[in-house]
Motif scaffolding. Structure first.
Motif, PDB file in Angstrom:
ATOM      1  N   UNK A   1       0.853  -1.190   0.000  1.00  0.00           N
ATOM      2  CA  UNK A   1       0.000   0.000   0.000  1.00  0.00           C
ATOM      3  C   UNK A   1       0.889   1.241   0.000  1.00  0.00           C
ATOM      4  N   UNK A   2       0.795   2.022  -1.073  1.00  0.00           N
ATOM      5  CA  UNK A   2       1.605   3.237  -1.168  1.00  0.00           C
ATOM      6  C   UNK A   2       0.982   4.341  -0.320  1.00  0.00           C
ATOM      7  N   UNK A   3      -0.307   4.568  -0.489  1.00  0.00           N
ATOM      8  CA  UNK A   3      -1.026   5.568   0.300  1.00  0.00           C
ATOM      9  C   UNK A   3      -1.979   4.818   1.229  1.00  0.00           C
ATOM     10  N   UNK A   4      -1.696   4.898   2.506  1.00  0.00           N
ATOM     11  CA  UNK A   4      -2.491   4.154   3.488  1.00  0.00           C
ATOM     12  C   UNK A   4      -3.884   4.753   3.633  1.00  0.00           C
TER      13      UNK A   4
ATOM     14  N   UNK B   1      -3.959   5.039   9.101  1.00  0.00           N
ATOM     15  CA  UNK B   1      -2.905   6.043   9.326  1.00  0.00           C
ATOM     16  C   UNK B   1      -2.554   6.266  10.786  1.00  0.00           C
ATOM     17  N   UNK B   2      -3.524   6.376  11.712  1.00  0.00           N
ATOM     18  CA  UNK B   2      -3.132   6.579  13.121  1.00  0.00           C
ATOM     19  C   UNK B   2      -2.286   5.438  13.670  1.00  0.00           C
ATOM     20  N   UNK B   3      -2.601   4.222  13.257  1.00  0.00           N
ATOM     21  CA  UNK B   3      -1.820   3.070  13.708  1.00  0.00           C
ATOM     22  C   UNK B   3      -0.394   3.147  13.167  1.00  0.00           C
TER      23      UNK B   3
ATOM     24  N   UNK C   1       1.240   5.889  12.226  1.00  0.00           N
ATOM     25  CA  UNK C   1       1.934   7.011  12.853  1.00  0.00           C
ATOM     26  C   UNK C   1       2.317   6.722  14.301  1.00  0.00           C
ATOM     27  N   UNK C   2       1.584   5.835  14.962  1.00  0.00           N
ATOM     28  CA  UNK C   2       1.894   5.485  16.345  1.00  0.00           C
ATOM     29  C   UNK C   2       3.029   4.461  16.447  1.00  0.00           C
ATOM     30  N   UNK C   3       3.370   3.831  15.325  1.00  0.00           N
ATOM     31  CA  UNK C   3       4.438   2.834  15.300  1.00  0.00           C
ATOM     32  C   UNK C   3       5.768   3.528  15.013  1.00  0.00           C
ATOM     33  N   UNK C   4       6.811   3.232  15.797  1.00  0.00           N
ATOM     34  CA  UNK C   4       8.124   3.820  15.499  1.00  0.00           C
ATOM     35  C   UNK C   4       8.553   3.481  14.061  1.00  0.00           C
ATOM     36  N   UNK C   5       9.226   4.403  13.428  1.00  0.00           N
ATOM     37  CA  UNK C   5       9.539   4.266  12.002  1.00  0.00           C
ATOM     38  C   UNK C   5      10.356   3.017  11.690  1.00  0.00           C
ATOM     39  N   UNK C   6      11.202   2.587  12.605  1.00  0.00           N
ATOM     40  CA  UNK C   6      12.024   1.407  12.316  1.00  0.00           C
ATOM     41  C   UNK C   6      11.221   0.111  12.360  1.00  0.00           C
TER      42      UNK C   6
END
Length: 87
Positions: A29-32, A37-39, A41-46
Protein backbone atom coordinates in the motif's frame (compact mmCIF):
# COMPACT_ATOMS: atom_id res chain seq x y z
CA UNK A 1 35.91 -34.70 13.40
CA UNK A 2 32.14 -34.72 13.69
CA UNK A 3 32.34 -32.38 16.67
CA UNK A 4 34.49 -29.93 14.71
CA UNK A 5 31.99 -29.88 11.85
CA UNK A 6 29.07 -29.37 14.22
CA UNK A 7 30.87 -26.57 16.05
CA UNK A 8 31.79 -24.92 12.75
CA UNK A 9 28.18 -25.03 11.56
CA UNK A 10 26.90 -23.55 14.82
CA UNK A 11 29.48 -20.75 14.75
CA UNK A 12 28.72 -20.03 11.08
CA UNK A 13 24.99 -19.89 11.85
CA UNK A 14 25.52 -17.49 14.73
CA UNK A 15 27.78 -15.23 12.70
CA UNK A 16 25.48 -15.06 9.70
CA UNK A 17 22.30 -14.45 11.66
CA UNK A 18 21.74 -10.74 12.17
CA UNK A 19 19.02 -8.14 12.58
CA UNK A 20 17.83 -8.79 9.02
CA UNK A 21 15.88 -11.73 10.40
CA UNK A 22 13.84 -9.22 12.40
CA UNK A 23 13.56 -6.77 9.53
CA UNK A 24 9.98 -5.82 8.61
CA UNK A 25 8.51 -7.07 5.37
CA UNK A 26 7.04 -5.17 2.44
CA UNK A 27 3.54 -3.74 2.39
CA UNK A 28 2.21 -2.90 -1.06
CA UNK A 29 0.00 0.00 0.00
CA UNK A 30 1.61 3.24 -1.17
CA UNK A 31 -1.03 5.57 0.30
CA UNK A 32 -2.49 4.15 3.49
CA UNK A 33 -6.25 4.42 4.06
CA UNK A 34 -7.32 7.00 6.64
CA UNK A 35 -8.48 4.24 8.98
CA UNK A 36 -4.95 2.81 9.22
CA UNK A 37 -2.90 6.04 9.33
CA UNK A 38 -3.13 6.58 13.12
CA UNK A 39 -1.82 3.07 13.71
CA UNK A 40 1.08 3.64 11.31
CA UNK A 41 1.93 7.01 12.85
CA UNK A 42 1.89 5.48 16.35
CA UNK A 43 4.44 2.83 15.30
CA UNK A 44 8.12 3.82 15.50
CA UNK A 45 9.54 4.27 12.00
CA UNK A 46 12.02 1.41 12.32
CA UNK A 47 9.21 -1.08 13.01
CA UNK A 48 6.90 0.00 10.20
CA UNK A 49 6.81 -2.17 7.09
CA UNK A 50 8.73 -1.16 4.00
CA UNK A 51 6.46 0.56 1.47
CA UNK A 52 7.10 1.36 -2.20
CA UNK A 53 8.00 5.01 -2.85
CA UNK A 54 8.47 5.80 0.86
CA UNK A 55 12.11 6.74 0.44
CA UNK A 56 12.72 8.40 3.81
CA UNK A 57 11.22 5.66 5.97
CA UNK A 58 12.73 2.86 3.90
CA UNK A 59 16.15 4.54 4.12
CA UNK A 60 15.91 4.86 7.91
CA UNK A 61 14.97 1.17 8.21
CA UNK A 62 17.81 0.04 5.90
CA UNK A 63 20.31 2.06 7.92
CA UNK A 64 18.99 0.59 11.18
CA UNK A 65 18.78 -3.07 10.11
CA UNK A 66 21.57 -3.33 7.55
CA UNK A 67 23.94 -0.49 8.34
CA UNK A 68 23.68 0.96 4.83
CA UNK A 69 21.25 3.33 3.14
CA UNK A 70 21.85 1.91 -0.33
CA UNK A 71 18.96 -0.25 -1.55
CA UNK A 72 19.83 -3.83 -2.42
CA UNK A 73 18.45 -5.66 -5.46
CA UNK A 74 16.15 -7.54 -3.09
CA UNK A 75 14.50 -4.20 -2.25
CA UNK A 76 13.46 -3.70 -5.86
CA UNK A 77 12.13 -7.25 -5.97
CA UNK A 78 10.32 -6.82 -2.63
CA UNK A 79 8.71 -3.54 -3.63
CA UNK A 80 7.60 -4.87 -6.99
CA UNK A 81 6.18 -8.05 -5.48
CA UNK A 82 4.32 -6.05 -2.82
CA UNK A 83 2.75 -3.82 -5.46
CA UNK A 84 1.71 -6.80 -7.58
CA UNK A 85 0.15 -8.60 -4.60
CA UNK A 86 -2.03 -5.58 -3.84
CA UNK A 87 -3.62 -5.45 -7.29
Amino acid sequence: MRRLITTSLVVFGLLTSNAAAQEPGWWGVVIAPKSIRPQIEATPIIYRPYRPFHFYGNTIRRKYYRGTVVPAPRDLVGATAALIRQH
